[in-house]
Design a protein around this motif. Structure first.
Motif, short mmCIF file in Angstrom:
data_model
loop_
_atom_site.label_atom_id
_atom_site.label_comp_id
_atom_site.label_asym_id
_atom_site.label_seq_id
_atom_site.Cartn_x
_atom_site.Cartn_y
_atom_site.Cartn_z
N ALA A 139 0.83 -1.21 0.00
CA ALA A 139 0.00 0.00 0.00
C ALA A 139 0.87 1.26 0.00
O ALA A 139 0.51 2.27 -0.62
N LYS A 140 2.01 1.19 0.68
CA LYS A 140 2.93 2.34 0.67
C LYS A 140 3.46 2.58 -0.73
O LYS A 140 3.66 3.73 -1.14
N GLU A 141 3.71 1.52 -1.48
CA GLU A 141 4.25 1.66 -2.83
C GLU A 141 3.27 2.36 -3.76
O GLU A 141 3.68 2.96 -4.77
N THR A 142 1.98 2.31 -3.43
CA THR A 142 0.98 3.02 -4.24
C THR A 142 0.96 4.51 -3.92
O THR A 142 0.36 5.30 -4.64
N GLY A 143 1.60 4.89 -2.81
CA GLY A 143 1.61 6.28 -2.39
C GLY A 143 0.38 6.69 -1.58
O GLY A 143 0.25 7.86 -1.21
N LYS A 144 -0.50 5.73 -1.30
CA LYS A 144 -1.74 6.07 -0.59
C LYS A 144 -1.63 5.87 0.92
O LYS A 144 -2.34 6.52 1.68
N LEU A 145 -0.75 4.96 1.36
CA LEU A 145 -0.54 4.75 2.80
C LEU A 145 0.68 5.56 3.22
O LEU A 145 1.73 5.51 2.56
N ARG A 146 0.56 6.29 4.32
CA ARG A 146 1.66 7.14 4.76
C ARG A 146 2.92 6.30 4.97
O ARG A 146 2.87 5.16 5.47
N SER A 147 4.04 6.86 4.64
CA SER A 147 5.30 6.11 4.62
C SER A 147 5.80 5.73 6.00
O SER A 147 6.61 4.80 6.14
N ASP A 148 5.34 6.43 7.05
CA ASP A 148 5.83 6.14 8.40
C ASP A 148 4.93 5.16 9.16
O ASP A 148 5.13 4.93 10.35
N PHE A 149 3.94 4.57 8.46
CA PHE A 149 3.10 3.56 9.12
C PHE A 149 3.92 2.33 9.45
O PHE A 149 4.72 1.85 8.65
N VAL A 150 3.73 1.80 10.67
CA VAL A 150 4.37 0.55 11.09
C VAL A 150 3.29 -0.32 11.73
O VAL A 150 2.22 0.17 12.11
N VAL A 151 3.56 -1.61 11.83
CA VAL A 151 2.56 -2.55 12.38
C VAL A 151 2.19 -2.18 13.81
O VAL A 151 1.06 -2.42 14.25
N ASP A 152 3.12 -1.57 14.54
CA ASP A 152 2.79 -1.13 15.90
C ASP A 152 1.63 -0.14 15.91
O ASP A 152 0.89 -0.06 16.89
N ASP A 153 1.46 0.60 14.81
CA ASP A 153 0.32 1.51 14.71
C ASP A 153 -0.99 0.72 14.66
O ASP A 153 -2.01 1.17 15.19
#
Length: 208
Positions: A139-153
């Protein structure tokens, strides 16, 4: 006659086991994991010895009781990974997992717990989290999910979702859906305002 006795005994044992699991599922869903083994035995109408013979620890009982929910969780993640649009798949996973957890307080507690005595449950949970991490990467590669999202979120979100207390089970699910919509907006790389699900009446313990 004597040949039938072992079969009857096995049938009784299976009935007891299913009654215990049914009682545990109901109590865990409504009360969470703070329910005692004695309460489960009483609800299942079996003695403590019978309960512990089938399930020596609460961890083992919870692992078995939540097997169906974990299979559903795996299915949700699998469907998200199969979606050709990773962002849409990611949003679907957020929405469905929040609802799954909102319907069962005990499952949320078990999912978030270490449960060292329930190895299979821990393995299933780790699989789900790793799969979600892979979906997030796409999802990050599509540019739609913020790049600093981590599973801990995601864990943080589930902790917050697990704290929802509403006036009824239906209201709890409705509140969870609204919360998931807020979370998805926060996870967007470029947040934009979208319509939210309806507001649900929450259980605050006081009149407003």
């Amino acid at each position: 006659m004597t040949e039938r006795l072992p079969q009857i005994a096995r049938s009784d044992a299976l009935d007891n086991r299913e009654r215990i699991l049914d009682a545990a599922r109901v109590l865990f869903a409504t009360e969470g994991l703070d329910v005692t083994m004695r309460e489960v035995a009483r609800s299942a109408d079996v003695g403590p010895a019978t309960l512990y013979r089938h399930f020596p620890t609460k961890e083992i009982l919870a692992t078995e009781a939540f097997a169906d929910q974990m299979r559903v969780c795996h299915g949700v993640v699998h469907d998200g990974l199969e979606d050709p649009d990773p962002w849409r798949g990611f949003c679907s996973v957020i929405e469905k997992i929040c609802e799954l957890h909102a319907r069962d307080r005990g499952f949320t507690a078990a999912f978030m717990s270490a449960f060292p005595g329930a190895i299979d449950f821990a393995t299933d949970r780790d699989y789900a989290l790793k799969a979600i991490a892979e979906l997030a990467r796409r999802a990050k590669e599509t540019g739609k999910l913020r790049s600093d999202f981590v599973v801990d979120d995601l864990i943080l979100m589930l902790m917050a979702n697990g704290g929802i207390r509403a006036a009824s089970p239906a209201a709890q699910v409705a509140a969870s859906r609204r919360f998931a919509a807020f979370a998805i907006q926060a996870f967007r790389a470029a947040p934009k305002q979208t319509s939210l699900p309806p507001v649900a009446r929450l259980a605050l313990g006081r009149s407003l």
